[in-house]
Design a protein around this motif. Sequence first.
Motif, short mmCIF file in Angstrom:
data_model
loop_
_atom_site.label_atom_id
_atom_site.label_comp_id
_atom_site.label_asym_id
_atom_site.label_seq_id
_atom_site.Cartn_x
_atom_site.Cartn_y
_atom_site.Cartn_z
N ILE A 56 43.31 42.35 3.40
CA ILE A 56 43.16 43.76 3.76
C ILE A 56 42.15 43.82 4.90
CG2 ILE A 56 42.45 46.06 3.00
CD1 ILE A 56 43.54 45.39 0.27
N ARG A 57 42.63 44.19 6.07
CA ARG A 57 41.83 44.06 7.28
C ARG A 57 41.12 45.34 7.69
NH1 ARG A 57 46.04 40.44 10.96
NH2 ARG A 57 45.64 38.46 9.89
N ALA A 58 41.62 46.48 7.26
CA ALA A 58 40.98 47.74 7.62
C ALA A 58 41.43 48.82 6.65
CB ALA A 58 41.33 48.14 9.06
N ARG A 59 40.55 49.79 6.44
CA ARG A 59 40.85 50.95 5.58
C ARG A 59 40.16 52.15 6.21
NH1 ARG A 59 39.43 51.31 -0.92
NH2 ARG A 59 40.21 53.43 -1.28
N LYS A 60 40.95 53.15 6.62
CA LYS A 60 40.41 54.24 7.43
C LYS A 60 40.95 55.59 6.95
CE LYS A 60 40.83 51.08 11.36
NZ LYS A 60 41.46 50.87 12.67
N PRO A 61 40.21 56.67 7.19
CA PRO A 61 40.72 58.01 6.89
C PRO A 61 41.98 58.30 7.68
CG PRO A 61 38.35 58.06 7.30
CD PRO A 61 38.83 56.70 7.71
N TYR A 62 42.91 59.04 7.06
CA TYR A 62 44.18 59.32 7.73
C TYR A 62 44.53 60.81 7.70
CZ TYR A 62 49.18 59.04 8.84
OH TYR A 62 50.43 59.22 9.40
N ARG A 63 44.86 61.37 6.54
CA ARG A 63 45.29 62.76 6.45
C ARG A 63 44.78 63.41 5.16
NH1 ARG A 63 49.94 63.86 9.60
NH2 ARG A 63 49.66 62.77 11.58
N ILE A 64 44.86 64.74 5.14
CA ILE A 64 44.57 65.55 3.95
C ILE A 64 45.79 66.40 3.63
CG2 ILE A 64 43.24 67.51 3.06
CD1 ILE A 64 41.62 65.04 2.95
N LEU A 65 46.19 66.41 2.36
CA LEU A 65 47.18 67.37 1.87
C LEU A 65 46.41 68.42 1.09
CD1 LEU A 65 50.03 65.00 0.57
CD2 LEU A 65 49.66 65.90 2.86
N ASP A 66 46.45 69.66 1.56
CA ASP A 66 45.65 70.72 0.92
C ASP A 66 46.57 71.75 0.26
OD1 ASP A 66 45.70 73.40 2.85
OD2 ASP A 66 46.12 71.52 3.91
N PRO A 67 46.07 72.45 -0.76
CA PRO A 67 46.90 73.41 -1.51
C PRO A 67 47.47 74.55 -0.68
CG PRO A 67 44.93 72.84 -2.76
CD PRO A 67 44.75 72.26 -1.39
N LYS A 68 46.83 74.88 0.45
CA LYS A 68 47.33 75.98 1.27
C LYS A 68 48.60 75.61 2.04
CE LYS A 68 42.94 78.38 2.07
NZ LYS A 68 41.98 78.86 3.11
#
Length: 322
Positions: A219-231
Amino acid sequence: MSYLETTHDLYKDAALTPDVGLCCTTNPIWELPGLKIPKIMQEMNYGCGSTVHARDLVNNPKILYVGVGGGMELLQFSYFSRQKGGVIGVDVVDEMLEASKKNFIEAEEQNPWFKSEFVELRKGDAMNLPVPDNSIDVAAQNCLFNIFKEEDLKKAIEEMYRVLKPHGRLVMSDPTCEQSMNETLRNDARLRALCLSGSLPIKDYVKALTDVGFGTIEIRARKPYRILDPKNYPTDELIYIESIEVAAIKDPMPEDGPCVFTGKAAIYYGEDEYLDDGKGHILLKNQPIAVCDKTAGNLADLEREDIFISDSTFHYDGGGCC
């Protein structure tokens, strides 16, 4: 309409009319010496990370890339394999293959070293690769496997394993999610095609690779990607999605299970100059060594007070215990 048909139509449209916001890559565009990426390729960069790592790409490797997008990563791979047919690009969407072919003409104008013949484009899908057994040094996919449901994912990984040479590597970038998603999200064909609702937890993603036979996982990298929000999405809670970059190596499966590197390190700080753990690992005094999760567990079982084992950083760049 099945989720695969939805995916096909979405990327057909993206080939005909580039959709800059379709995927949001978390990596800067590679600009290596003498390498220029045409703007159209950047606009059609439908990935969530990068699969191009220089240390994978030595000695003019034979490279396979599945899901060609606008051809950007194919061009980047060609930088390291400047030979006729050195890079094979496979896609099921005719329009995406045609778009890549056109983009390579522009790439030739901007890169004197590049020739379109370095890349061979083939029509095919990830579950039935038009590639011989044991013929590829490096295979790659970016933000594709997360779209597949369980059985199709298994077939796609088996196909990558089949075409790789012994000790060849499969390099991937995909969204992952540690939270559970409800069935509405999981079964939404469009959200799955958009690389959102098919995201797996990292441990499930790794297990899918080792179940097929890959003996080493990095596992070479782990980064923020997206948010699924209730709205905006059918969920009652905020869901956080990350992107990871992973290499699965076609090493023989060890008798005691796969070696999975998640960025752990061990440091011996005892009175001797080194520690021999009896399992083939020498820890020099106060010299950190990257260890797979299995070795980290074995060292912890020694119950010594002179070994420090770090938590997983989810960033590994070689030089480890195996």
